[in-house]
Structure formats: C-alpha cells, structure tokens
Design a protein around this motif. Structure first.
Motif, PDB file in Angstrom:
ATOM      1  N   ALA A   1       0.845  -1.190   0.000  1.00 35.95           N
ATOM      2  CA  ALA A   1       0.000   0.000   0.000  1.00 35.95           C
ATOM      3  C   ALA A   1       0.881   1.242   0.000  1.00 35.95           C
ATOM      4  O   ALA A   1       2.102   1.173   0.159  1.00 35.95           O
ATOM      5  CB  ALA A   1      -0.930  -0.004   1.213  1.00 35.95           C
TER       6      ALA A   1
ATOM      7  N   GLU B   1      -9.943  -4.448   6.821  1.00 36.41           N
ATOM      8  CA  GLU B   1     -10.938  -5.344   6.244  1.00 36.41           C
ATOM      9  C   GLU B   1     -10.225  -6.482   5.525  1.00 36.41           C
ATOM     10  O   GLU B   1      -9.435  -6.256   4.603  1.00 36.41           O
ATOM     11  CB  GLU B   1     -11.830  -4.578   5.267  1.00 36.41           C
ATOM     12  CG  GLU B   1     -12.977  -5.418   4.711  1.00 36.41           C
ATOM     13  CD  GLU B   1     -13.854  -4.635   3.752  1.00 36.41           C
ATOM     14  OE1 GLU B   1     -14.696  -5.276   3.073  1.00 36.41           O
ATOM     15  OE2 GLU B   1     -13.692  -3.393   3.682  1.00 36.41           O
TER      16      GLU B   1
ATOM     17  N   THR C   1     -10.261 -10.418   3.566  1.00 34.01           N
ATOM     18  CA  THR C   1     -11.079 -11.240   2.669  1.00 34.01           C
ATOM     19  C   THR C   1     -11.486 -12.522   3.382  1.00 34.01           C
ATOM     20  O   THR C   1     -11.059 -12.803   4.513  1.00 34.01           O
ATOM     21  CB  THR C   1     -10.294 -11.584   1.394  1.00 34.01           C
ATOM     22  OG1 THR C   1      -9.171 -12.394   1.752  1.00 34.01           O
ATOM     23  CG2 THR C   1      -9.819 -10.321   0.690  1.00 34.01           C
TER      24      THR C   1
ATOM     25  N   LYS D   1      -8.092  -6.768   2.201  1.00 34.68           N
ATOM     26  CA  LYS D   1      -8.968  -6.171   1.213  1.00 34.68           C
ATOM     27  C   LYS D   1      -8.874  -4.654   1.245  1.00 34.68           C
ATOM     28  O   LYS D   1      -8.763  -4.012   0.209  1.00 34.68           O
ATOM     29  CB  LYS D   1     -10.410  -6.613   1.468  1.00 34.68           C
ATOM     30  CG  LYS D   1     -11.405  -6.106   0.427  1.00 34.68           C
ATOM     31  CD  LYS D   1     -12.805  -6.658   0.702  1.00 34.68           C
ATOM     32  CE  LYS D   1     -13.798  -6.187  -0.353  1.00 34.68           C
ATOM     33  NZ  LYS D   1     -15.160  -6.702  -0.092  1.00 34.68           N
ATOM     34  N   ASP D   2      -8.928  -4.069   2.420  1.00 33.54           N
ATOM     35  CA  ASP D   2      -8.883  -2.599   2.534  1.00 33.54           C
ATOM     36  C   ASP D   2      -8.230  -2.223   3.855  1.00 33.54           C
ATOM     37  O   ASP D   2      -8.470  -2.869   4.881  1.00 33.54           O
ATOM     38  CB  ASP D   2     -10.299  -2.007   2.456  1.00 33.54           C
ATOM     39  CG  ASP D   2     -10.279  -0.491   2.480  1.00 33.54           C
ATOM     40  OD1 ASP D   2      -9.632   0.102   1.602  1.00 33.54           O
ATOM     41  OD2 ASP D   2     -10.867   0.095   3.401  1.00 33.54           O
TER      42      ASP D   2
ATOM     43  N   PRO E   1      -7.725   1.192   6.219  1.00 33.11           N
ATOM     44  CA  PRO E   1      -8.091   2.600   6.400  1.00 33.11           C
ATOM     45  C   PRO E   1      -6.841   3.493   6.439  1.00 33.11           C
ATOM     46  O   PRO E   1      -5.875   3.216   7.151  1.00 33.11           O
ATOM     47  CB  PRO E   1      -8.807   2.618   7.753  1.00 33.11           C
ATOM     48  CG  PRO E   1      -9.300   1.221   7.930  1.00 33.11           C
ATOM     49  CD  PRO E   1      -8.270   0.340   7.291  1.00 33.11           C
TER      50      PRO E   1
ATOM     51  N   GLN F   1      -3.610   3.392   0.643  1.00 27.96           N
ATOM     52  CA  GLN F   1      -4.063   3.078  -0.712  1.00 27.96           C
ATOM     53  C   GLN F   1      -3.464   1.746  -1.111  1.00 27.96           C
ATOM     54  O   GLN F   1      -2.290   1.632  -1.437  1.00 27.96           O
ATOM     55  CB  GLN F   1      -3.616   4.174  -1.698  1.00 27.96           C
ATOM     56  CG  GLN F   1      -3.994   3.874  -3.140  1.00 27.96           C
ATOM     57  CD  GLN F   1      -3.323   4.814  -4.129  1.00 27.96           C
ATOM     58  OE1 GLN F   1      -2.830   5.867  -3.737  1.00 27.96           O
ATOM     59  NE2 GLN F   1      -3.290   4.426  -5.392  1.00 27.96           N
ATOM     60  N   VAL F   2      -4.281   0.680  -1.067  1.00 24.25           N
ATOM     61  CA  VAL F   2      -3.805  -0.666  -1.376  1.00 24.25           C
ATOM     62  C   VAL F   2      -3.619  -0.796  -2.889  1.00 24.25           C
ATOM     63  O   VAL F   2      -4.516  -0.469  -3.675  1.00 24.25           O
ATOM     64  CB  VAL F   2      -4.788  -1.730  -0.859  1.00 24.25           C
ATOM     65  CG1 VAL F   2      -4.294  -3.127  -1.226  1.00 24.25           C
ATOM     66  CG2 VAL F   2      -4.964  -1.607   0.645  1.00 24.25           C
TER      67      VAL F   2
ATOM     68  N   SER G   1      -3.263  -2.506  -6.540  1.00 21.81           N
ATOM     69  CA  SER G   1      -3.845  -3.643  -7.240  1.00 21.81           C
ATOM     70  C   SER G   1      -2.728  -4.544  -7.776  1.00 21.81           C
ATOM     71  O   SER G   1      -1.547  -4.202  -7.730  1.00 21.81           O
ATOM     72  CB  SER G   1      -4.716  -3.151  -8.400  1.00 21.81           C
ATOM     73  OG  SER G   1      -3.903  -2.496  -9.368  1.00 21.81           O
TER      74      SER G   1
END
Length: 536
Positions: free
Chosen positions: A147, A181, A183, A189-190, A192, A195-196, A198
């Motif tokens: 991230a 968050e 999976t 997944k996320d 806070p 910026q993860v 792709s």
C-alpha cells in the motif's frame, strides 16, 4: 569670506532620519502588510524549527532561533534599525547561498563522503543487516499487501496465528493497523488510511516492492519481513550478527568485522563490508590529490592544461579582438558600423548553442570542416588529445574575441586624440605609437578585465562539457578525467554528477584547491595592475 557648508549638520541629519522613519511607519496599511508578512515568515521558521528538532539537527535549530530573533527584532520596531531593514535580507541570502555553501564545501573536503559513505553509523548498521539477509527455514508465511501512505510504499502483513495486522515502510518497525478489512481467506482487502495497490500496480513496481524490508521489532538481530509477490511475505534474517556492546559484526563462518575508525567495518585482514558511514578524515583528501599516483598524475596534467587553456584563451581572444578594434577604429574606413555589428554576432548567440553547433562541425566523419573545408580529410578533432585541445581553443576564440573587440574599441576611443597627434608630430610610426602609447594606456582599464577573463576561462565548464565532455579520457587511471578536462569539469566528474562513482570529499578538496589557485592569481594580477595606474 567664508562659504556656506552645504553638508547637513548633526541636527539636520537627525531630522531627516526621523522624517524617513515617520514616513516608514505612518501608513496603517503598510503596518498590517508588515505584520502579515512577518507572521507568515515566523510560521515558516517555526515549521523549520520543529523539523530540526525531530531530526536532531540542533545547529539548524540554533540558526533558526537566531534568525527568528533578528527578523522580529529588526522589523517590528517601526522607528529603529532603518538601515538594517534594508541590509538584512541581502546578508541572509549571502550567508545561505555563498558563505554557507563555502563552509559546507570545506567541511565535506575533510570527510570521506561519497559512495559507500553517505549516512550515519546507525544507518549503515541497519543497511548492512538488511542487505545481507536470507529466508529463515520453516518460518511462517504472512498474508500481505502493498500500500501507499504519505507517499511511501508500505508492506502490510497479517500474522497467520493472531490475525493481527501490521504495516511499515522500508527499514521501519512494523506497527499495528486497526480496522483492517480482510477477505474470506484472510487476505487484505482494505486498510483505512492506506491506498492498497492492485495486482497490476504491484507488477509495475516489482523492483521497488522486492527491495522492501520491514523490521519485526527494534532488535536489529530479530530479522525482517519481505515479499516478492506482494500477496505473501516471509521472515528473513541477517547473515551478519551485530554485537552492540563490542561494536562488531560476525558472519556465519565466525569472521569478526570491527569498526576501523575510518567509517567502515573491516576484518583484521582488511576485508570490508559495505556500506560504510561518513566520518572526518582530516587532510586525507588533499594528501590523495598530491601523493596518490593514480590521482596525482591526471590531476597535474589537468592542472597544466587548465593554466594553458586559460592563458591561451585570454591571449588569443585579446590579440584578435584588439587587432580588429584597431582596424575598425580607423575613421577613414567606410561601413564601420556594419563591420562592428558583424564582429559581435558570435557574442549575440548563447554560448552553449554555439558549442553544440561547433561539436557537429568538428565531427570526424560528417562534419562540415572535414567534409567541405578540408575536402574529405579525417582529422579526429574531438577524439585525439592534441586535436581536441586545438578544437577547444578555436571554439573559445570564436566565442571570446567579440567581447575583447568591444572593450578594446571602447578603450581605444577613450585615448585623447592630442596624445596620438603629438606622437605623430614627434615622428612616431604606427607600430611605435601602438607599442609606446596605445598599448600602455589600454592596459590601465583592460588589465582587470583580462584577469577576470583568465578566471572565467579557468572555470569555463560549459564549453568543455558540451564540446568534448573532457575527452578523450586518460588511460590507466581510475580517476574520471580526460585530456581536455579543466579542473572544474574534473571536479564535476569526480563528484559523480556526470555518472560513475561519487567521491564528494575528494571533489570538495579539488574545489578548495581551485579557489586558492584563482584567488592567488587574481591577487597577484590586481596587485600588478597598480603599477599601470601611474600611466593614467
């Protein structure tokens, strides 16, 4: 009869100053603008002070505090320190951009600052451990993601046992990240505030991500967590163990590396591990310049060529410029203005563009000079040591004679006509008039300009860099220098700005040597010009 003294008395001068100060502080709008500007400047200085405290740069903090006190002490009182209000900005910029740069160059010249010695000892210890790592056999695998936070790449990992999520940037210690968050299979997944990246973004930055090494904890021997895919990370441990008490590294074979006192860890046999760190080395850089044969040989050759280039450049440009000035100063010549405009055309074009054009003209295979003027000759203008020096002098003659033409024309026109008429009446010919009258009178105003031109050509970096880049290179030496390099272009290369290794300490030592050479020549030259003033 006494004449009235036009000078102001003490009381009158004080009244003038008081009126100026009253005008300075009378406008409410000016006072508001001053407070706003001072407030903004104080805010910037305070931000700098907090940054200095965080970085532990105490001398910068002291300088900022002094600057804060002086700025507010000088500009807040409306009716005091009026001269200082105008002088202070110039003194600040002079201190930062001139005195500060000189002092920093002197400091660097007494250090080993360069490739492998760019940071502090703690940073070097961390880098040594990070650069010598191997994966721990049987270590647990971490679900991970890459991230971005605050512009830095961050490795985010999930502990497979506790499910605790932690993150850190390169060489930083992992810290817990709440409210992440995950999976369904335990992946990330996320996050806070992060910026993860792709999969596609990870693929584009593979080299950066592979280089990421985050610390498990504060213990330097605990190891690191790294990833090669972005989605899975593993524990790595340094093959070198650091003993803080003994200040030594020990490798897997039991070899001990100790602090050499010269900014690196070495064995008793002299084997060294990189990187090192910056330390003071005294006069070692200056000693290397004059005693290390690998450096001294090219250095002395470059120094000799620098003197020759500066002297020949001044001599040739002055001779041609003076000759043309005398020729076109003849009042009976028609079209003087047209000829003079043509003479200064080379001076009207930017020097760097002219150097690039001449580099093309001197091309051995396709250049205009070889192909057209010399009917297909193959003179190696830029690749042969002798011809390259001739090319440099020719181009500098083209670039420099218009300046000498202009100043010589102005100096010639300042010689009184009655002096020249008296010489003709005494039977002096043109050569005797030039040698005995014109040249001595010309040297009074032109000698300081010739000295400054010598100093300029001594450091004529742009011409050398764009025309030959100092080439052709010296053979059989590790010093990055060539046959047409001047001292200043050699310093540029030694510092590594043109590519290659960086040795800022040695480059700074060379810069100081250049300073003393030019300063000594300028002092002797200006001292010698005082004898010419008796002719004026």
């Amino acid at each position: 009869m006494k004449t009235k003294n036009p000078a102001l008395s003490g009381a009158e001068r004080e009244a003038v100053v008081n009126r100026a100060q009253a005008t300075y502080s009378a406008s409410p709008l000016a006072w508001i603008i001053k407070l706003a500007v001072l407030g903004a400047l104080d805010a910037l200085l305070l931000m700098g002070a907090f940054t200095a405290v965080a970085a532990g740069a105490w001398w910068i903090l002291a300088a900022i505090i002094v600057l804060l006190v002086l700025v507010n002490g000088i500009y807040l009182p409306p009716n005091r320190f009026l001269p200082a209000k105008y002088l202070f900005p110039g003194l600040v910029f002079l201190s930062i951009f001139s005195v500060g740069v000189i002092l920093y160059t002197v400091y660097i010249s007494f250090t080993n600052y360069g490739d492998g010695h760019v940071s502090s000892k703690p940073d070097a210890i961390a880098a040594i451990q990070a650069n010598n790592t191997t994966r721990v056999p049987g270590s647990k695998a971490y679900k991970s993601a890459v991230a971005i936070k605050d512009g830095k790449l961050q490795l985010v990992v999930v502990d497979p046992e506790s499910k605790q999520v932690r993150a850190a940037a390169d060489q930083e210690v992992l810290a817990e990240v709440p409210d992440v968050e995950l999976t369904s299979i335990g992946g990330i997944k996320d996050v806070p505030g992060y910026q993860v990246l792709s999969f596609a973004e990870v693929s584009q930055r593979t080299k950066e991500i592979t280089a990421l090494k985050v610390k498990i904890d504060d213990d330097p021997n605990s190891g690191f967590i790294r990833t090669t895919t972005g989605s899975a990370a593993y524990e790595y441990k340094s093959t070198l163990t650091y003993d803080k008490a003994a200040d030594t590294f020990t490798d897997a074979q039991g070899t001990v590396y100790h602090d050499s006192g010269r900014g690196s860890f070495v064995t008793d046999q002299g084997k060294r591990i990189e990187p090192g760190w910056k330390v003071g080395v005294g006069f070692e850089n200056f000693q290397r310049a004059f005693t290390n044969e690998d450096i001294r040989g090219p250095f002395l050759k470059v120094t000799a060529w620098t003197f020759a280039f500066a002297f020949l450049s001044v001599a040739t440009t002055f001779a041609l410029g003076l000759f043309l000035a005398i020729m076109f100063n003849e009042p009976r010549m028609r079209g003087q203005k047209i000829y003079r405009v043509m003479m200064i055309l080379p001076y009207a074009f930017p020097g760097f563009l002219s150097a690039l054009v001449w580099a093309g003209l001197f091309n051995q295979e396709f250049g205009f000079i070889n192909e057209v003027l010399l009917q297909g000759a193959r003179i190696p203008w830029l690749t042969d040591p002798v011809w390259a020096k001739v090319a440099v002098l020719l181009v500098n003659l083209w670039l420099g004679f218009p300046y000498m033409f202009l100043v010589s024309t102005g100096a010639l026109q300042s010689i009184p006509d009655d002096v020249l008429e008296a010489a003709r009446m005494d039977g002096a010919g043109p050569w005797e008039t030039f040698r005995q009258i014109k040249l001595p009178l010309l040297m009074v105003p032109l000698a300081p300009l010739l000295i400054s031109s010598f100093a300029f050509n001594f450091n004529n970096f742009v011409l050398i860099y764009l025309l030959t880049n100092g080439g052709p290179q010296f053979q059989g030496t590790s010093l990055s220098a060539g046959h047409t390099d001047l001292l200043i272009s050699m310093v540029f290369k030694v510092a590594g700005f043109g590519g290659g290794t960086h040795d800022y300490g040695l480059a700074s030592a060379f810069a100081i040597i250049i300073f003393f050479i030019i300063g000594g020549i300028s002092y002797l030259g200006f001292r010698q010009t005082k004898t010419l003033e008796n002719l004026n």
